[in-house]
Design an enzyme around this catalytic site. Structure first.
Site, PDB file in Angstrom:
ATOM      1  N   ASP A  98      15.690  -3.407 -10.393  1.00 55.06           N
ATOM      2  CA  ASP A  98      16.787  -2.948 -11.258  1.00 55.06           C
ATOM      3  C   ASP A  98      17.734  -4.077 -11.654  1.00 55.06           C
ATOM      4  OD1 ASP A  98      15.852  -0.390 -11.286  1.00 55.06           O
ATOM      5  OD2 ASP A  98      17.643   0.536 -10.405  1.00 55.06           O
ATOM      6  N   TYR A 144       9.422  18.584  -8.311  1.00 54.13           N
ATOM      7  CA  TYR A 144       8.122  18.494  -7.655  1.00 54.13           C
ATOM      8  C   TYR A 144       8.313  18.684  -6.157  1.00 54.13           C
ATOM      9  CZ  TYR A 144       9.975  13.699  -7.760  1.00 54.13           C
ATOM     10  OH  TYR A 144      10.792  12.597  -7.710  1.00 54.13           O
ATOM     11  N   GLU A 148      20.785  -7.540   3.343  1.00 53.47           N
ATOM     12  CA  GLU A 148      21.173  -6.249   2.756  1.00 53.47           C
ATOM     13  C   GLU A 148      22.630  -5.970   3.146  1.00 53.47           C
ATOM     14  OE1 GLU A 148      20.111  -3.673   0.725  1.00 53.47           O
ATOM     15  OE2 GLU A 148      22.073  -2.854   1.283  1.00 53.47           O
ATOM     16  N   ARG A 194      12.238   9.694  -0.727  1.00 50.54           N
ATOM     17  CA  ARG A 194      12.614   8.274  -0.810  1.00 50.54           C
ATOM     18  C   ARG A 194      12.697   7.615   0.558  1.00 50.54           C
ATOM     19  NH1 ARG A 194      15.740   6.095  -5.528  1.00 50.54           N
ATOM     20  NH2 ARG A 194      15.067   7.394  -7.220  1.00 50.54           N
TER      21      ARG A 194
HETATM   22  C1  LIG Z   1      17.448  10.175 -11.110  1.00 53.99           C
HETATM   23  C2  LIG Z   1      16.527   9.025 -10.877  1.00 53.99           C
HETATM   24  C3  LIG Z   1      15.168   9.277 -10.644  1.00 53.99           C
HETATM   25  C4  LIG Z   1      14.289   8.212 -10.488  1.00 53.99           C
HETATM   26  N1  LIG Z   1      12.961   8.488 -10.277  1.00 53.99           N
HETATM   27  C5  LIG Z   1      12.073   7.473 -10.176  1.00 53.99           C
HETATM   28  C6  LIG Z   1      10.690   7.756  -9.980  1.00 53.99           C
HETATM   29  O1  LIG Z   1      10.277   8.915  -9.873  1.00 53.99           O
HETATM   30  N2  LIG Z   1       9.822   6.712  -9.926  1.00 53.99           N
HETATM   31  C7  LIG Z   1      10.244   5.409 -10.039  1.00 53.99           C
HETATM   32  O2  LIG Z   1       9.415   4.490 -10.001  1.00 53.99           O
HETATM   33  N3  LIG Z   1      11.572   5.109 -10.201  1.00 53.99           N
HETATM   34  C8  LIG Z   1      12.485   6.112 -10.269  1.00 53.99           C
HETATM   35  N4  LIG Z   1      13.826   5.830 -10.410  1.00 53.99           N
HETATM   36  C9  LIG Z   1      14.268   4.426 -10.463  1.00 53.99           C
HETATM   37  C10 LIG Z   1      14.419   3.824  -9.076  1.00 53.99           C
HETATM   38  O3  LIG Z   1      15.267   4.623  -8.280  1.00 53.99           O
HETATM   39  C11 LIG Z   1      15.002   2.420  -9.154  1.00 53.99           C
HETATM   40  O4  LIG Z   1      14.435   1.723 -10.226  1.00 53.99           O
HETATM   41  C12 LIG Z   1      14.697   1.656  -7.857  1.00 53.99           C
HETATM   42  O5  LIG Z   1      15.195   2.359  -6.742  1.00 53.99           O
HETATM   43  C13 LIG Z   1      15.308   0.259  -7.939  1.00 53.99           C
HETATM   44  O6  LIG Z   1      15.085  -0.420  -6.730  1.00 53.99           O
HETATM   45  P1  LIG Z   1      15.756  -1.840  -6.476  1.00 53.99           P
HETATM   46  O7  LIG Z   1      15.282  -2.253  -5.138  1.00 53.99           O
HETATM   47  O8  LIG Z   1      15.512  -2.736  -7.627  1.00 53.99           O
HETATM   48  O9  LIG Z   1      17.320  -1.581  -6.480  1.00 53.99           O
HETATM   49  P2  LIG Z   1      18.226  -0.722  -5.480  1.00 53.99           P
HETATM   50  O10 LIG Z   1      17.490   0.435  -4.933  1.00 53.99           O
HETATM   51  O11 LIG Z   1      19.492  -0.462  -6.209  1.00 53.99           O
HETATM   52  O12 LIG Z   1      18.498  -1.697  -4.262  1.00 53.99           O
HETATM   53  C14 LIG Z   1      19.421  -2.754  -4.344  1.00 53.99           C
HETATM   54  C15 LIG Z   1      19.875  -3.087  -2.932  1.00 53.99           C
HETATM   55  O13 LIG Z   1      20.669  -4.267  -2.979  1.00 53.99           O
HETATM   56  C16 LIG Z   1      21.755  -4.132  -2.094  1.00 53.99           C
HETATM   57  N5  LIG Z   1      22.797  -5.070  -2.534  1.00 53.99           N
HETATM   58  C17 LIG Z   1      23.564  -5.004  -3.652  1.00 53.99           C
HETATM   59  N6  LIG Z   1      24.370  -6.070  -3.739  1.00 53.99           N
HETATM   60  C18 LIG Z   1      24.102  -6.842  -2.664  1.00 53.99           C
HETATM   61  C19 LIG Z   1      24.612  -8.102  -2.208  1.00 53.99           C
HETATM   62  N7  LIG Z   1      25.569  -8.776  -2.869  1.00 53.99           N
HETATM   63  N8  LIG Z   1      24.113  -8.613  -1.050  1.00 53.99           N
HETATM   64  C20 LIG Z   1      23.144  -7.945  -0.347  1.00 53.99           C
HETATM   65  N9  LIG Z   1      22.634  -6.753  -0.747  1.00 53.99           N
HETATM   66  C21 LIG Z   1      23.100  -6.221  -1.894  1.00 53.99           C
HETATM   67  C22 LIG Z   1      22.135  -2.661  -2.219  1.00 53.99           C
HETATM   68  O14 LIG Z   1      22.869  -2.213  -1.106  1.00 53.99           O
HETATM   69  C23 LIG Z   1      20.751  -2.008  -2.315  1.00 53.99           C
HETATM   70  O15 LIG Z   1      20.235  -1.681  -1.046  1.00 53.99           O
HETATM   71  C24 LIG Z   1      14.748   6.880 -10.546  1.00 53.99           C
HETATM   72  C25 LIG Z   1      16.099   6.623 -10.730  1.00 53.99           C
HETATM   73  C26 LIG Z   1      16.987   7.682 -10.893  1.00 53.99           C
HETATM   74  C27 LIG Z   1      18.437   7.379 -11.094  1.00 53.99           C
END
Ligand SMILES: Cc1cc2nc3c(=O)[nH]c(=O)nc-3n(C[C@H](O)[C@H](O)[C@H](O)COP(=O)(O)OP(=O)(O)OC[C@H]3O[C@@H](n4cnc5c(N)ncnc54)[C@H](O)[C@@H]3O)c2cc1C
Length: 394
Positions: free
Chosen positions: A300, A219, A32, A105
């Site tokens: 994502d 909520y 990370e 979160r």
């Molecule tokens: C307003 C809003 C409300 C939301 N509400 C909901 C909800 O109610 N329910 C739901 O299911 N989803 C919700 N989401 C969606 C959710 O927040 C995301 O889909 C989810 O957090 C994605 O998780 P992730 O682990 O894929 O990516 P991220 O949380 O973006 O994590 C990616 C990680 O990778 C790290 N990283 C990046 N590049 C590198 C690299 N080169 N080397 C090492 N580490 C790196 C970053 O630092 C980060 O920690 C919401 C989103 C928004 C914007």
């Protein structure tokens, strides 16, 4: 010792994937880039489809301890507050095997982090960024830029769980290099002490307010002492590079929403927010592939989506479970494991990316189209609205 599976990114997706892959018997290195694994304070809804997956990973008890289960979701006409439908979610567990839950979160992230820290097959390195990598004959050589310099790691597979601006995606799919672009919509997010909210909005219920060109979701969190409020507006970009750069206080944001004429109760809730953080929303069409050889994408990074079905993290969790299952079934070949994982997940995730986009259009209708939508919601009622989303939660 066998080469590890490296997961880049310890968000909800990367942490859950680390657990699922380790539980399938593989060694995991989770790297990370942030110095500390922490989520920016705001809420999450975790729908039953993700709740079931987390329970199967053995997290039920820890999650139940930090979750709140709203009893209902109220869909309201934003201009006068009329409840168009109330979705009774109190018996969702009986129907779909897990409840609707909401989390701070940071609490959800901590549950996942503690479980990962406690797993002997998982090594976590913070402050470490994934740099260049290459996949040669099934051996991944990658460079990890950490606090003590650059280290070359030899891995059996690489999972890019590095978020919507994924560097792994850009490297893996050069023809798909187009990063997500600003969607024309921005979320403003705040946590508000419940005692400052209008009394009618203090119960353990979720609310969705529909306005022309905007909607608001809120909520309660934790023991009900705070309310997570998200105001989503269609607006030109302010800052499209990096999230949460700007903030507005509640009265400023309420003024910003004046054109939409929100109901008094809604305006009062927004005005109670000390600071709403700016969160521009980015989108891109679904990818045509997620994997090549020993490299794949998750969360994502694989399927950035609009948050209007509250499924972004839920889909990352479904990805993680599917990846773990594929390792159990086919783990001897990482390439085949990743191909099977992608085949299982890519269609459903793409469908949800598109449906989330359409949901935003539907929420933001104005004029006659909005009136027709409101009539449909009334006619469907809470049961009909829940049934419409059964394909998501089943
Ligand atoms: C307003 C809003 C409300 C939301 N509400 C909901 C909800 O109610 N329910 C739901 O299911 N989803 C919700 N989401 C969606 C959710 O927040 C995301 O889909 C989810 O957090 C994605 O998780 P992730 O682990 O894929 O990516 P991220 O949380 O973006 O994590 C990616 C990680 O990778 C790290 N990283 C990046 N590049 C590198 C690299 N080169 N080397 C090492 N580490 C790196 C970053 O630092 C980060 O920690 C919401 C989103 C928004 C914007």
């Amino acid at each position: 010792m066998s080469a590890p599976i490296v997961i880049a990114g310890a968000g909800i997706g990367g942490l859950t994937a680390a657990l699922a892959v380790a539980q399938a018997g593989r060694r995991v290195h989770l790297i990370e880039r942030a110095a500390k694994i922490e989520e920016v304070g705001a809420g999450f809804q975790i729908a039953p489809n993700a709740g079931r997956a987390l329970a199967r990973l053995g997290l039920e008890e820890a999650l139940a301890a930090v979750a709140l289960e709203p009893q209902g979701i109220n869909v309201r006409r934003g201009r006068d507050g009329a409840v168009l439908a109330r979705l009774d979610v109190s018996d969702v567990r009986a129907q779909w095997g897990a409840p609707f839950r909401v989390f701070h979160r940071a609490d959800l992230q901590q549950v996942l982090l503690q479980a990962a820290l406690g797993h002997p097959q998982i090594e976590i390195r913070t402050g470490t960024r994934l740099g260049e990598f290459e996949d040669r004959d099934g051996v991944i050589r990658l460079r990890a830029h950490g606090p003590e310099g650059v280290e070359e790691i030899v891995a059996a597979g690489l999972v890019g769980a590095d978020g919507q601006r994924s560097a792994v995606r850009a490297h893996l799919l050069p023809t798909e290099r187009d990063a997500p672009v600003y969607s024309g919509r921005t979320a403003w997010r705040a946590l508000i002490p419940t005692e400052l909210a209008p009394p009618e909005l203090r119960a353990r219920e979720s609310h969705l307010w529909l306005l022309p060109g905007a909607h608001v979701v809120h909520y309660p969190l934790r023991d009900g002492s705070i309310i997570n409020v998200v105001v989503i507006v269609s607006e030109p970009p302010r800052h499209t590079e990096g999230a949460a750069i700007l903030a507005l206080d509640g009265p400023e944001l309420a003024r910003h929403l004046r054109r939409q004429q929100p109901a008094e109760m809604l305006a009062a809730l927004i005005e109670a927010g000390a600071s709403f953080r700016h969160w521009p929303l980015f989108a891109r069409p679904p990818l045509k592939r997620w994997s090549r050889g020993g490299v794949t994408l998750l969360g994502d990074a694989a399927h950035p989506m609009m948050p209007f079905l509250a499924q972004g993290a839920a889909q990352a969790i479904e990805d993680a479970e599917a990846l773990g299952l594929a390792f159990r079934q086919l783990g001897a070949s990482v390439e085949r494991t990743f191909a099977a994982y992608e085949a299982k997940r890519i269609g459903r995730a793409a469908k949800i990316v598109r449906a989330s986009w359409r949901q935003g259009e539907y929420f933001h209708l104005s004029g006659l189209a909005a009136s027709a939508r409101d009539l449909t919601i009334r006619a469907l009622g809470g049961r009909g609205m829940l049934a419409r989303n059964a394909w998501l939660y089943r």
